[in-house]
Design an enzyme around this catalytic site. Structure first.
Site, PDB file in Angstrom:
ATOM      1  N   TYR A 156       4.253   6.420  10.457  1.00  0.00           N
ATOM      2  CA  TYR A 156       3.447   5.254  10.080  1.00  0.00           C
ATOM      3  C   TYR A 156       4.289   4.213   9.345  1.00  0.00           C
ATOM      4  CZ  TYR A 156      -0.729   2.643   8.755  1.00  0.00           C
ATOM      5  OH  TYR A 156      -1.681   1.651   8.607  1.00  0.00           O
ATOM      6  N   TYR A 166      -8.927   4.916   8.243  1.00  0.00           N
ATOM      7  CA  TYR A 166      -9.033   5.186   9.675  1.00  0.00           C
ATOM      8  C   TYR A 166     -10.082   6.293   9.830  1.00  0.00           C
ATOM      9  CZ  TYR A 166      -4.567   2.729  10.468  1.00  0.00           C
ATOM     10  OH  TYR A 166      -3.566   1.795  10.544  1.00  0.00           O
ATOM     11  N   HIS A 211       0.857  -1.204   0.000  1.00  0.00           N
ATOM     12  CA  HIS A 211       0.000   0.000   0.000  1.00  0.00           C
ATOM     13  C   HIS A 211       0.887   1.246   0.000  1.00  0.00           C
ATOM     14  CE1 HIS A 211      -4.058  -1.781   1.477  1.00  0.00           C
ATOM     15  NE2 HIS A 211      -3.350  -2.694   0.840  1.00  0.00           N
ATOM     16  N   PRO A 268      -3.313  -0.564  19.018  1.00  0.00           N
ATOM     17  CA  PRO A 268      -3.066  -0.933  17.620  1.00  0.00           C
ATOM     18  C   PRO A 268      -3.315   0.177  16.588  1.00  0.00           C
ATOM     19  CG  PRO A 268      -5.019  -2.052  18.471  1.00  0.00           C
ATOM     20  CD  PRO A 268      -4.400  -1.354  19.621  1.00  0.00           C
ATOM     21  N   LYS A 292       1.869  -0.615  15.118  1.00  0.00           N
ATOM     22  CA  LYS A 292       3.296  -0.649  15.444  1.00  0.00           C
ATOM     23  C   LYS A 292       3.772  -1.886  16.205  1.00  0.00           C
ATOM     24  CE  LYS A 292       4.792   2.976  13.616  1.00  0.00           C
ATOM     25  NZ  LYS A 292       4.750   2.401  12.290  1.00  0.00           N
TER      26      LYS A 292
HETATM   27  P1  RFL Z   1       3.332 -12.475  20.960  1.00  0.00           P
HETATM   28  O1  RFL Z   1       2.887 -12.466  19.534  1.00  0.00           O
HETATM   29  O2  RFL Z   1       2.307 -12.236  21.995  1.00  0.00           O
HETATM   30  O3  RFL Z   1       4.031 -13.896  21.209  1.00  0.00           O
HETATM   31  C1  RFL Z   1       4.364 -14.344  22.501  1.00  0.00           C
HETATM   32  C2  RFL Z   1       4.374 -15.855  22.508  1.00  0.00           C
HETATM   33  O4  RFL Z   1       4.836 -16.318  23.778  1.00  0.00           O
HETATM   34  C3  RFL Z   1       4.014 -17.375  24.203  1.00  0.00           C
HETATM   35  N1  RFL Z   1       4.083 -17.475  25.677  1.00  0.00           N
HETATM   36  C4  RFL Z   1       4.833 -18.387  26.345  1.00  0.00           C
HETATM   37  N2  RFL Z   1       5.628 -19.376  25.905  1.00  0.00           N
HETATM   38  C5  RFL Z   1       6.253 -20.134  26.839  1.00  0.00           C
HETATM   39  N3  RFL Z   1       6.089 -19.941  28.175  1.00  0.00           N
HETATM   40  C6  RFL Z   1       5.316 -18.959  28.653  1.00  0.00           C
HETATM   41  N4  RFL Z   1       5.182 -18.783  29.970  1.00  0.00           N
HETATM   42  C7  RFL Z   1       4.641 -18.128  27.726  1.00  0.00           C
HETATM   43  N5  RFL Z   1       3.785 -17.070  27.841  1.00  0.00           N
HETATM   44  C8  RFL Z   1       3.461 -16.695  26.598  1.00  0.00           C
HETATM   45  C9  RFL Z   1       2.643 -17.041  23.674  1.00  0.00           C
HETATM   46  O5  RFL Z   1       1.813 -18.198  23.572  1.00  0.00           O
HETATM   47  C10 RFL Z   1       2.981 -16.427  22.311  1.00  0.00           C
HETATM   48  O6  RFL Z   1       2.986 -17.382  21.275  1.00  0.00           O
HETATM   49  O7  RFL Z   1       4.524 -11.442  21.215  1.00  0.00           O
HETATM   50  P2  RFL Z   1       5.656 -10.845  20.241  1.00  0.00           P
HETATM   51  O8  RFL Z   1       6.398 -11.944  19.551  1.00  0.00           O
HETATM   52  O9  RFL Z   1       6.377  -9.854  21.045  1.00  0.00           O
HETATM   53  O10 RFL Z   1       4.841 -10.083  19.069  1.00  0.00           O
HETATM   54  C11 RFL Z   1       4.078  -8.935  19.332  1.00  0.00           C
HETATM   55  C12 RFL Z   1       2.890  -8.843  18.354  1.00  0.00           C
HETATM   56  O11 RFL Z   1       2.186 -10.062  18.392  1.00  0.00           O
HETATM   57  C13 RFL Z   1       1.956  -7.666  18.680  1.00  0.00           C
HETATM   58  O12 RFL Z   1       2.696  -6.536  19.040  1.00  0.00           O
HETATM   59  C14 RFL Z   1       1.046  -7.301  17.468  1.00  0.00           C
HETATM   60  O13 RFL Z   1       0.093  -8.299  17.229  1.00  0.00           O
HETATM   61  C15 RFL Z   1       0.354  -5.958  17.715  1.00  0.00           C
HETATM   62  N6  RFL Z   1      -0.565  -5.567  16.627  1.00  0.00           N
HETATM   63  C16 RFL Z   1      -0.096  -4.994  15.459  1.00  0.00           C
HETATM   64  N7  RFL Z   1       1.237  -4.846  15.269  1.00  0.00           N
HETATM   65  C17 RFL Z   1       1.700  -4.346  14.074  1.00  0.00           C
HETATM   66  O14 RFL Z   1       2.916  -4.195  13.924  1.00  0.00           O
HETATM   67  N8  RFL Z   1       0.860  -3.997  13.051  1.00  0.00           N
HETATM   68  C18 RFL Z   1      -0.493  -4.129  13.155  1.00  0.00           C
HETATM   69  O15 RFL Z   1      -1.230  -3.866  12.202  1.00  0.00           O
HETATM   70  C19 RFL Z   1      -1.019  -4.612  14.421  1.00  0.00           C
HETATM   71  N9  RFL Z   1      -2.343  -4.758  14.583  1.00  0.00           N
HETATM   72  C20 RFL Z   1      -1.940  -5.743  16.776  1.00  0.00           C
HETATM   73  C21 RFL Z   1      -2.824  -5.333  15.727  1.00  0.00           C
HETATM   74  C22 RFL Z   1      -2.482  -6.341  17.920  1.00  0.00           C
HETATM   75  C23 RFL Z   1      -3.853  -6.492  18.023  1.00  0.00           C
HETATM   76  N10 RFL Z   1      -4.351  -7.089  19.193  1.00  0.00           N
HETATM   77  C24 RFL Z   1      -4.831  -8.410  19.164  1.00  0.00           C
HETATM   78  C25 RFL Z   1      -4.061  -6.444  20.422  1.00  0.00           C
HETATM   79  C26 RFL Z   1      -4.186  -5.489  15.831  1.00  0.00           C
HETATM   80  C27 RFL Z   1      -4.712  -6.043  17.002  1.00  0.00           C
HETATM   81  C28 RFL Z   1      -6.199  -6.156  17.110  1.00  0.00           C
HETATM   82  C1  PHB Z   2      -5.208  -4.962  10.743  1.00  0.00           C
HETATM   83  O1  PHB Z   2      -5.387  -5.119   9.513  1.00  0.00           O
HETATM   84  O2  PHB Z   2      -5.429  -5.878  11.547  1.00  0.00           O
HETATM   85  C2  PHB Z   2      -4.766  -3.647  11.252  1.00  0.00           C
HETATM   86  C3  PHB Z   2      -4.441  -2.648  10.362  1.00  0.00           C
HETATM   87  C4  PHB Z   2      -4.037  -1.408  10.836  1.00  0.00           C
HETATM   88  C5  PHB Z   2      -3.978  -1.177  12.204  1.00  0.00           C
HETATM   89  C6  PHB Z   2      -4.301  -2.197  13.096  1.00  0.00           C
HETATM   90  C7  PHB Z   2      -4.690  -3.436  12.625  1.00  0.00           C
HETATM   91  O3  PHB Z   2      -3.616   0.045  12.659  1.00  0.00           O
END
Ligand code: RFL
Ligand code: PHB
Length: 394
Positions: free
Chosen positions: A388, A204, A72, A296, A300
């Site tokens: 961004y 957004y 994008h 979110p 980031k």
């Molecule tokens: P994770 O992905 O949470 O992975 C951690 C892993 O550790 C495991 N775990 C354990 N394993 C062993 N022993 C234990 N005691 C443990 N406790 C936990 C878990 O099962 C898991 O598999 O962390 P990590 O690797 O730091 O990654 C972070 C990302 O997942 C997170 O920041 C993003 O998903 C945030 N996020 C977004 N980030 C972006 O860069 N771009 C986006 O568009 C974006 N959109 C989002 C998001 C997060 C969202 N939610 C669900 C809050 C959209 C949403 C809705």
């Molecule tokens: C997504 O597609 O899940 C998404 C996109 C942009 C955001 C957060 C989540 O800022």
């Protein structure tokens, strides 16, 4: 059992770190609490910064992302019944890719498995030992249970990549730890929809009823979110109620409407900003959500996890190849610069676009004035765009 680097958590941070270390000839073991099926199907992020894409490509992980992800060059801000574009590539020279986090996870797991990487799923009772730097102390170790047996993994370093609910952060010595936090009084209601995209780019939207986001996953599957009460129940929202709320918040005055479809997944997530410092103590280091959370709105979280891992990989490489520990010593300082930049940007986007508890008519007008500004001033639009896409200087 012994290894060089013991990694807790197989999210983007843990898996990518293990893969990058492997490419540099450094051995690691990844311990994950959940099953492979669970980590490969949990729906989370969607937006990858160009720097994240570049790193995945350089590490040989980019084939499917390039084939299936969508590049994008801009996104839109919707407010006051109209849509205005932020031309990311024109303003910064960089773009973003929409490619689901669980697809990145599948690519990473496949790469670890292909390289015979040690990756254990379904571990329980994980505890961290001997990671302080005290003279005479024995090697760090991680104790855990796997398939009914107790194990102990000895290593040079322990890296906590176990997300916001993991055990690693809690193992940091309390005396040195300082947490910074803001919990927002709202959440996001997320849906997956079988439908063609409503628009070419992400939207957004700021509305007096609350925020909404129109994102995408593929030509046939769309991801949409709208601000809700974090204590609300998914069952309280029928499909009809969801569509009428999204139409009210996003449709524009010129007659353009979002495209409806079959909703096949619904969930609610809470929103908070959180930073835990320091990100290291002795031989224990934290990366990704284990150390910091962003709402979110700025897309980031996963990108920050990747940027921590990039810094940590270079530091571990310098240690193993040159015996230099200065980069490891400076890990917290280096990583936190990008973390705080992203914390500020994510908080700022959240505040500009959401209905806040204390939003008076005065603050509502300020939000609109700010949106007018970032969509008409090239300087302001560039600042937003640099943040961004992740090209902002830190
Ligand atoms: P994770 O992905 O949470 O992975 C951690 C892993 O550790 C495991 N775990 C354990 N394993 C062993 N022993 C234990 N005691 C443990 N406790 C936990 C878990 O099962 C898991 O598999 O962390 P990590 O690797 O730091 O990654 C972070 C990302 O997942 C997170 O920041 C993003 O998903 C945030 N996020 C977004 N980030 C972006 O860069 N771009 C986006 O568009 C974006 N959109 C989002 C998001 C997060 C969202 N939610 C669900 C809050 C959209 C949403 C809705
Ligand atoms: C997504 O597609 O899940 C998404 C996109 C942009 C955001 C957060 C989540 O800022």
């Amino acid at each position: 059992m012994r290894t060089q680097v013991g990694i807790i958590g197989a999210g983007p941070a843990g898996l990518l770190l293990s893969h990058l270390l492997h490419l540099r000839g450094i051995e690691s073991v990844v311990l994950e609490a959940r099953s492979r099926g669970e980590i490969e199907s949990t729906i989370r992020a969607g937006v990858l910064e160009q720097g994240t894409m570049d790193l995945l490509n350089e590490a040989g992980l980019g084939a499917r992302m390039q084939a299936e992800g969508a590049v994008h060059h801009g996104f839109e801000l919707a407010f006051e019944g109209q849509r205005r574009r932020i031309a990311l590539t024109e303003l910064t020279g960089h773009s973003i890719t929409v490619y689901a986090q669980h697809e990145v996870i599948k690519d990473l797991v496949a790469a670890r498995v292909a390289a015979y990487g040690a990756l254990k799923f379904g571990v329980t009772d994980v505890s961290l030992h001997n990671f302080d730097d005290a003279p005479g102390s024995t090697r760090p170790s991680v104790r855990y249970r796997h398939e009914g047996f107790e194990h102990e993994l000895e290593c040079d370093f322990i890296i906590g990549c176990d997300g916001s609910q993991g055990v690693a952060r809690g193992s940091m010595p309390q005396a040195v730890r300082h947490d910074y936090q803001r919990i927002y009084p709202f959440g996001w209601f997320g849906i997956l929809v079988e439908a063609p995209p409503s628009a070419h780019e992400l939207i957004y939207a700021r509305h007096d009823r609350g925020f909404a986001l129109i994102s995408t996953r593929s030509p046939n599957v769309q991801r949409m979110y709208f601000q809700c009460d974090p204590k609300d129940s998914v069952d309280a929202w029928s499909d009809d109620r969801i569509w009428s709320e999204l139409h009210a918040r996003v449709d524009t005055l010129d007659g353009w409407q979002i495209t409806e479809g079959r909703i096949f997944q619904k969930n609610i997530v809470g929103m908070r900003s959180f930073v835990s410092t320091p990100m290291q103590a002795g031989k224990l280091f934290l990366a990704g959500d284990a150390a910091h959370i962003v709402p979110p709105t700025g897309a980031k979280g996963m990108n920050l996890a990747v940027s921590d891992v990039r810094v940590l990989t270079a530091a571990l490489q310098a240690f193993y190849e040159e015996g230099a520990s200065d980069k490891l010593d400076r890990y917290t300082e280096t990583a936190l610069k990008r973390v705080w930049r992203a914390e500020h940007f994510s908080w700022w986007m959240t505040r500009m676009l959401h209905k806040l508890d204390d939003t008076s008519p005065f603050e509502q007008r300020l939000q609109v004035a700010e949106l007018e500004h970032v969509t008409t001033s090239r300087a302001a639009a560039t600042a937003l765009a640099e943040n961004y896409v992740g090209s902002v200087a830190v």
